[in-house]
Design a protein around this motif. Structure first.
Motif, PDB file in Angstrom:
ATOM      1  N   THR A  58     -14.494  -3.180  -5.006  1.00 53.50           N
ATOM      2  CA  THR A  58     -14.044  -3.888  -3.806  1.00 53.50           C
ATOM      3  C   THR A  58     -14.809  -5.208  -3.767  1.00 53.50           C
ATOM      4  N   GLU A  59     -14.651  -5.968  -2.683  1.00 51.67           N
ATOM      5  CA  GLU A  59     -15.343  -7.265  -2.609  1.00 51.67           C
ATOM      6  C   GLU A  59     -16.832  -7.143  -2.950  1.00 51.67           C
ATOM      7  N   ASP A  70      -0.769  13.866 -11.007  1.00 48.10           N
ATOM      8  CA  ASP A  70       0.626  13.426 -11.073  1.00 48.10           C
ATOM      9  C   ASP A  70       0.915  12.271 -10.111  1.00 48.10           C
ATOM     10  N   LYS A  71      -0.144  11.687  -9.553  1.00 47.15           N
ATOM     11  CA  LYS A  71       0.024  10.584  -8.595  1.00 47.15           C
ATOM     12  C   LYS A  71      -0.698   9.327  -9.092  1.00 47.15           C
ATOM     13  N   ARG A  72      -0.325   8.203  -8.512  1.00 49.50           N
ATOM     14  CA  ARG A  72      -1.009   6.934  -8.796  1.00 49.50           C
ATOM     15  C   ARG A  72      -1.726   6.488  -7.531  1.00 49.50           C
ATOM     16  N   CYS A  73      -2.969   6.055  -7.699  1.00 45.26           N
ATOM     17  CA  CYS A  73      -3.708   5.533  -6.559  1.00 45.26           C
ATOM     18  C   CYS A  73      -3.079   4.192  -6.159  1.00 45.26           C
ATOM     19  N   SER A  74      -2.867   3.994  -4.869  1.00 51.22           N
ATOM     20  CA  SER A  74      -2.226   2.780  -4.378  1.00 51.22           C
ATOM     21  C   SER A  74      -3.261   1.741  -3.948  1.00 51.22           C
ATOM     22  N   LEU A  75      -3.295   0.623  -4.661  1.00 53.57           N
ATOM     23  CA  LEU A  75      -4.218  -0.457  -4.296  1.00 53.57           C
ATOM     24  C   LEU A  75      -3.878  -0.993  -2.905  1.00 53.57           C
ATOM     25  N   ASN A  76      -2.588  -1.066  -2.603  1.00 53.93           N
ATOM     26  CA  ASN A  76      -2.178  -1.558  -1.277  1.00 53.93           C
ATOM     27  C   ASN A  76      -2.658  -0.640  -0.170  1.00 53.93           C
ATOM     28  N   LYS A  77      -2.565   0.679  -0.372  1.00 56.42           N
ATOM     29  CA  LYS A  77      -3.057   1.616   0.646  1.00 56.42           C
ATOM     30  C   LYS A  77      -4.564   1.479   0.795  1.00 56.42           C
ATOM     31  N   ILE A  81      -6.043   0.643   4.390  1.00 58.65           N
ATOM     32  CA  ILE A  81      -6.891   1.651   5.054  1.00 58.65           C
ATOM     33  C   ILE A  81      -8.292   1.097   5.333  1.00 58.65           C
ATOM     34  N   PHE A  82      -8.851   0.406   4.345  1.00 59.11           N
ATOM     35  CA  PHE A  82     -10.252  -0.008   4.443  1.00 59.11           C
ATOM     36  C   PHE A  82     -10.445  -1.482   4.771  1.00 59.11           C
ATOM     37  N   ASN A  83      -9.315  -2.184   4.964  1.00 59.44           N
ATOM     38  CA  ASN A  83      -9.394  -3.598   5.290  1.00 59.44           C
ATOM     39  C   ASN A  83     -10.073  -4.422   4.193  1.00 59.44           C
TER      40      ASN A  83
END
Length: 160
Positions: A58-59, A70-77, A81-83
């Motif tokens: 992160t920053e 079977d899932k992909r982590c979402s960068l947008n989420k 979520i964490f601003n």
């Protein structure tokens, strides 16, 4: 005894796992479990029951996300979520430096640095899940609730 169990990263993961629950065992696989699909094939389980440990930058910090195979982590989420303004996958060198593990063997515990951990709520679908234990050929079996306690992880909807 399997020589993989003598490797420092595996011993570090095992120490953290055993301190939590002495009944949890490290499973050494003959074939690599570097990818979720490899691990699922080797273990004969659903690919979704494999825990992917993904390090993100992160920053100003790093976070570890434990995601269903079977899932992909979402960068947008993650950003929403964490601003965060900026989130990206950590570079392999950063993964090794921050966690002490190489990609494909990143355990959810036993890191060299303290990390905030977020757990994909999709993992709750499975009675039993498998996570890496410090080496691409080593995993351990655990249930979702135990994993949450073991990692002090926070459940979140972080996949797409």
């Amino acid at each position: 005894m399997n020589p993989l169990l003598n490797k420092e990263p595996v011993r570090r993961a095992e120490k953290a796992i055993k301190a939590f629950n002495s009944n949890l065992e490290i499973i050494c696989l003959e074939k690599t479990a570097r990818t979720a699909q490899d691990a699922a094939t080797a273990l004969g389980c659903n690919v979704g029951a494999i825990v992917k440990s993904l390090l993100f930058k992160t920053e100003d910090n790093f976070i570890l996300c434990l995601v269903s195979g079977d899932k992909r982590c979402s960068l947008n989420k993650l950003k929403n979520i964490f601003n965060f303004k900026d989130v990206s996958m950590a570079h392999p060198d950063e993964v090794k430096k921050i966690t002490g593990y190489t990609i494909g063997g990143v355990s959810p515990v036993g890191h060299l640095n303290k990390l905030k951990i977020y757990i994909d709520n999709n993992l709750e679908r499975f009675t039993t899940i498998f996570a890496a234990a410090g080496h691409p050929n080593c995993v351990f079996k655990i249930d979702f609730k135990q994993l949450t306690v073991l990692t002090d992880g926070e459940k979140k909807d972080i996949t797409e």
